[in-house]
Motif scaffolding. Structure first.
Motif, PDB file in Angstrom:
ATOM      1  N   TYR A 130      -4.452   7.055  -1.862  1.00 41.25           N
ATOM      2  CA  TYR A 130      -4.027   5.799  -1.255  1.00 41.25           C
ATOM      3  C   TYR A 130      -4.261   4.707  -2.279  1.00 41.25           C
ATOM      4  N   ILE A 131      -3.304   3.820  -2.450  1.00 38.16           N
ATOM      5  CA  ILE A 131      -3.511   2.727  -3.410  1.00 38.16           C
ATOM      6  C   ILE A 131      -2.979   1.427  -2.828  1.00 38.16           C
ATOM      7  N   SER A 132      -3.688   0.322  -3.102  1.00 33.41           N
ATOM      8  CA  SER A 132      -3.241  -0.998  -2.648  1.00 33.41           C
ATOM      9  C   SER A 132      -2.945  -1.850  -3.870  1.00 33.41           C
ATOM     10  N   LEU A 133      -1.790  -2.490  -3.878  1.00 27.57           N
ATOM     11  CA  LEU A 133      -1.389  -3.317  -5.019  1.00 27.57           C
ATOM     12  C   LEU A 133      -1.093  -4.740  -4.558  1.00 27.57           C
ATOM     13  N   PRO A 134      -1.832  -5.737  -5.068  1.00 28.14           N
ATOM     14  CA  PRO A 134      -1.498  -7.119  -4.726  1.00 28.14           C
ATOM     15  C   PRO A 134      -0.224  -7.538  -5.458  1.00 28.14           C
ATOM     16  N   LEU A 135       0.664  -8.233  -4.756  1.00 30.52           N
ATOM     17  CA  LEU A 135       1.900  -8.709  -5.382  1.00 30.52           C
ATOM     18  C   LEU A 135       1.606  -9.983  -6.153  1.00 30.52           C
ATOM     19  N   HIS A 168       0.854  -1.190   0.000  1.00 27.49           N
ATOM     20  CA  HIS A 168       0.000   0.000   0.000  1.00 27.49           C
ATOM     21  C   HIS A 168       0.891   1.241   0.000  1.00 27.49           C
ATOM     22  N   VAL A 169       0.476   2.237  -0.745  1.00 26.12           N
ATOM     23  CA  VAL A 169       1.259   3.469  -0.839  1.00 26.12           C
ATOM     24  C   VAL A 169       0.317   4.645  -0.592  1.00 26.12           C
ATOM     25  N   PHE A 170       0.762   5.615   0.186  1.00 32.22           N
ATOM     26  CA  PHE A 170      -0.104   6.788   0.362  1.00 32.22           C
ATOM     27  C   PHE A 170       0.693   8.084   0.417  1.00 32.22           C
ATOM     28  N   LEU A 171      -0.001   9.159   0.058  1.00 29.60           N
ATOM     29  CA  LEU A 171       0.548  10.511   0.110  1.00 29.60           C
ATOM     30  C   LEU A 171      -0.443  11.374   0.881  1.00 29.60           C
ATOM     31  N   GLU A 172       0.068  12.441   1.487  1.00 29.98           N
ATOM     32  CA  GLU A 172      -0.833  13.368   2.180  1.00 29.98           C
ATOM     33  C   GLU A 172      -0.359  14.794   1.998  1.00 29.98           C
ATOM     34  N   THR A 173      -1.291  15.692   1.770  1.00 28.71           N
ATOM     35  CA  THR A 173      -0.963  17.118   1.852  1.00 28.71           C
ATOM     36  C   THR A 173      -1.215  17.543   3.299  1.00 28.71           C
ATOM     37  N   ASP A 174      -0.917  18.771   3.628  1.00 35.73           N
ATOM     38  CA  ASP A 174      -1.000  19.231   5.018  1.00 35.73           C
ATOM     39  C   ASP A 174      -2.444  19.550   5.414  1.00 35.73           C
ATOM     40  N   PRO A 175      -3.059  18.714   6.271  1.00 28.28           N
ATOM     41  CA  PRO A 175      -4.467  18.953   6.615  1.00 28.28           C
ATOM     42  C   PRO A 175      -4.664  20.239   7.430  1.00 28.28           C
ATOM     43  N   ALA A 229       6.084  -0.085  -4.875  1.00 25.78           N
ATOM     44  CA  ALA A 229       5.876   1.240  -4.266  1.00 25.78           C
ATOM     45  C   ALA A 229       5.974   2.321  -5.352  1.00 25.78           C
ATOM     46  N   MET A 230       6.905   2.142  -6.290  1.00 28.48           N
ATOM     47  CA  MET A 230       7.070   3.125  -7.371  1.00 28.48           C
ATOM     48  C   MET A 230       5.850   3.098  -8.307  1.00 28.48           C
ATOM     49  N   ILE A 231       5.377   1.880  -8.613  1.00 27.88           N
ATOM     50  CA  ILE A 231       4.189   1.776  -9.474  1.00 27.88           C
ATOM     51  C   ILE A 231       3.032   2.514  -8.797  1.00 27.88           C
ATOM     52  N   GLY A 232       2.857   2.252  -7.505  1.00 30.05           N
ATOM     53  CA  GLY A 232       1.780   2.902  -6.746  1.00 30.05           C
ATOM     54  C   GLY A 232       1.930   4.403  -6.762  1.00 30.05           C
ATOM     55  N   LEU A 233       3.145   4.849  -6.480  1.00 29.03           N
ATOM     56  CA  LEU A 233       3.395   6.297  -6.444  1.00 29.03           C
ATOM     57  C   LEU A 233       3.042   6.941  -7.777  1.00 29.03           C
ATOM     58  N   HIS A 234       3.499   6.324  -8.866  1.00 23.92           N
ATOM     59  CA  HIS A 234       3.255   6.925 -10.195  1.00 23.92           C
ATOM     60  C   HIS A 234       1.763   6.968 -10.511  1.00 23.92           C
ATOM     61  N   ARG A 235       1.022   6.006  -9.973  1.00 20.42           N
ATOM     62  CA  ARG A 235      -0.438   6.013 -10.249  1.00 20.42           C
ATOM     63  C   ARG A 235      -1.153   7.104  -9.462  1.00 20.42           C
ATOM     64  N   ILE A 236      -0.685   7.394  -8.255  1.00 22.44           N
ATOM     65  CA  ILE A 236      -1.455   8.348  -7.450  1.00 22.44           C
ATOM     66  C   ILE A 236      -0.889   9.766  -7.478  1.00 22.44           C
ATOM     67  N   TYR A 237       0.360   9.899  -7.897  1.00 21.67           N
ATOM     68  CA  TYR A 237       0.988  11.233  -7.854  1.00 21.67           C
ATOM     69  C   TYR A 237       0.295  12.203  -8.807  1.00 21.67           C
ATOM     70  N   LYS A 238       0.051  13.410  -8.298  1.00 22.25           N
ATOM     71  CA  LYS A 238      -0.435  14.493  -9.167  1.00 22.25           C
ATOM     72  C   LYS A 238       0.412  15.711  -8.859  1.00 22.25           C
ATOM     73  N   SER A 239       0.842  16.403  -9.900  1.00 23.47           N
ATOM     74  CA  SER A 239       1.637  17.611  -9.656  1.00 23.47           C
ATOM     75  C   SER A 239       0.708  18.732  -9.203  1.00 23.47           C
ATOM     76  N   GLY A 240       1.289  19.761  -8.622  1.00 25.31           N
ATOM     77  CA  GLY A 240       0.479  20.911  -8.210  1.00 25.31           C
ATOM     78  C   GLY A 240       0.079  20.861  -6.747  1.00 25.31           C
ATOM     79  N   TYR A 241       0.452  19.805  -6.051  1.00 20.68           N
ATOM     80  CA  TYR A 241       0.137  19.735  -4.621  1.00 20.68           C
ATOM     81  C   TYR A 241       1.422  19.812  -3.803  1.00 20.68           C
TER      82      TYR A 241
END
Length: 421
Positions: free
Chosen positions: A308-313, A290-297, A327-339
DNA sequence: TCTGGGGTCCTAGGACCC
DNA sequence: TCTGGGGTCCTAGGACCC
């Protein structure tokens, strides 16, 4: 025979660890801070008396005049973990059955010993002398009562750090339990305590005397067990052998806001590496990443994004390389620029013992061999000697701030304490 | 107008712990 | 400017099935 459980709890543990190497700080108000020097996670008695609360943000505390003399340390977790292990080793000599409950607490099963008081005094003395850490000991017939007895041992100077809870002593029970607020009970948090208070249950005594069937109906089985434990009926066993973790997580808040994918990759590689190492140490393989990112709440004025993304191996693994790849695959799927990202993390779940897992006979066994070499080299030369190219410590712009860190006195050759320090 | 009932499984989120 | 990290367990509710 009635069960006899002791809870040994290190006093103000992180602060006490700092004082082992800085005895000159005895008697001074001091605190230890969380990652990023964010909030207060350990306080000396003097700091508690000044009114500093657990979890209070440091930036609020340090600005106040009344706290001007408070010494603050960034959390030095390798040091605390090392001292924790030393204390645990000492405790193991006092009972064959013991549970390492947390970094600063252990349950000991003292059932059958006829020298419990002397034994408890000896524990306190030896841990103080040999590890430099003061502890308090609570003793009772259940884990919940041992926790409560420990609370009494800590609060009342008369107890001299050791309190024996006797279920049969009705007078003691009444007087004592009536004075302790219900939220001091192990398992009663904010929400339950609010609900209990609405029912007129505000003290431990009132919870002890409550209608157990009604409590079960209203709050479920855990509450029923809790009330039974308060009455001296054991419902929670000592976990002598710690079961393997069901999930392993690594995450950090960044020292500064991160926007670029490169920097996030760097952080993710660090987390994947840490997780791989822990997985191999407990001899498990993971089935899910599982991979997750957070901006400042706390920054309501900025756009928020908490993906947040979950990837079965495809195949369960403990390989740092594989976990990092996912983790890199997950990151690339959820990453968005501008945050502006404030925190990132990796977690693995669906863990199973390595020994139960039979790899595909045509599978590539190079990974396993590479990890073995990696662990050997890092075991000898220190973690990070051999690492992933993405886990580049020269470019850890995300690293948390630690502006008030003490030396790693016990775990780094370059930072050993020397005479006169 | 009227829309079964009960079981299982999964997941997200809450509550709690240190 | 500045608010931790790492766990476990339970439950409610949705999806799905017969």
């Amino acid at each position: 025979m009635e069960q006899c459980i002791a809870l040994v709890d290190c006093n103000n543990f992180f602060v006490s660890c700092e004082r082992v190497f800085r005895p000159d700080l005895d008697g001074r108000p001091m605190v230890v801070l969380s990652s990023n020097d964010g909030c207060v996670i350990s306080r000396s008695d003097e700091a508690k008396r000044l009114g500093i609360r657990m979890g209070e943000p440091w930036f609020k505390v340090k600005g106040l005049h009344k706290y001007r003399d408070v010494m603050a340390f960034s959390g030095n977790f390798p040091l605390y973990s090392d001292l924790s292990n030393r204390v645990k080793c000492m405790l193991a000599d006092f009972s064959p059955v013991h549970e390492e409950y947390s970094v600063d607490e252990s349950f000991l099963d003292l059932t059958g010993f006829d020298d419990i008081r002397e034994r408890s005094c000896a524990i306190r003395e030896i841990v103080r002398k040999q590890a430099g850490i003061p502890v308090c000991i609570g003793i009772g017939p259940t884990k919940t009562l041992a926790k409560l007895a420990n609370f009494v041992a800590k609060k009342h100077p008369k107890s001299k750090g050791i309190f024996f809870y006797n279920v049969l002593d009705r007078q003691q029970k009444r007087v004592l339990l009536d004075k302790i607020p219900v939220d001091e009970v192990w398992g009663i948090g904010q929400r339950l305590s609010r609900s209990l208070r609405r029912l007129g249950i505000g003290t431990v005594c009132q919870l002890h005397d409550s209608d157990i069937k009604a409590m079960r109906a209203r709050f479920g089985v855990p509450m029923e067990r809790l009330v039974s434990e308060l009455r001296g009926i054991p419902c929670i066993e000592i976990a002598d052998i710690s079961p393997p973790r069901k999930q392993i997580m690594s995450s950090r808040s960044f020292g500064e806001r991160i926007t670029k994918q490169d920097d996030l990759e760097n952080a993710m590689a660090f987390h994947a590496t840490k997780i791989g190492r822990q997985l191999r140490k407990q001899e498990s393989v993971a089935g899910m990443v599982h991979v997750f990112l957070e901006t400042d709440p706390f920054r309501k004025d900025r756009p928020q994004y908490h993906p947040y993304i979950s990837l079965p191996l495809v195949e369960p693994t403990s390989s740092t390389v594989e976990i990092n790849r996912y983790a890199m695959i997950g990151l690339h799927r959820i990453y968005k620029s501008g945050y502006e990202y404030r925190k990132a993390g990796v977690c693995v779940s669906e863990l199973s013992p390595e020994s139960l897992f039979f790899p595909d006979m045509f599978a590539d066994s190079r990974q396993e061999r590479i990890m073995k070499v990696m662990d050997e080299i890092n075991g000898q030369f220190g973690n990070g000697a051999l690492r992933l190219s993405q886990d580049d410590w020269m470019h850890r712009y995300w690293e948390p701030r630690k502006e008030r860190m003490s030396p790693r006195y016990t775990t780094s050759w370059n930072e050993l304490a020397v005479c006169g320090d």
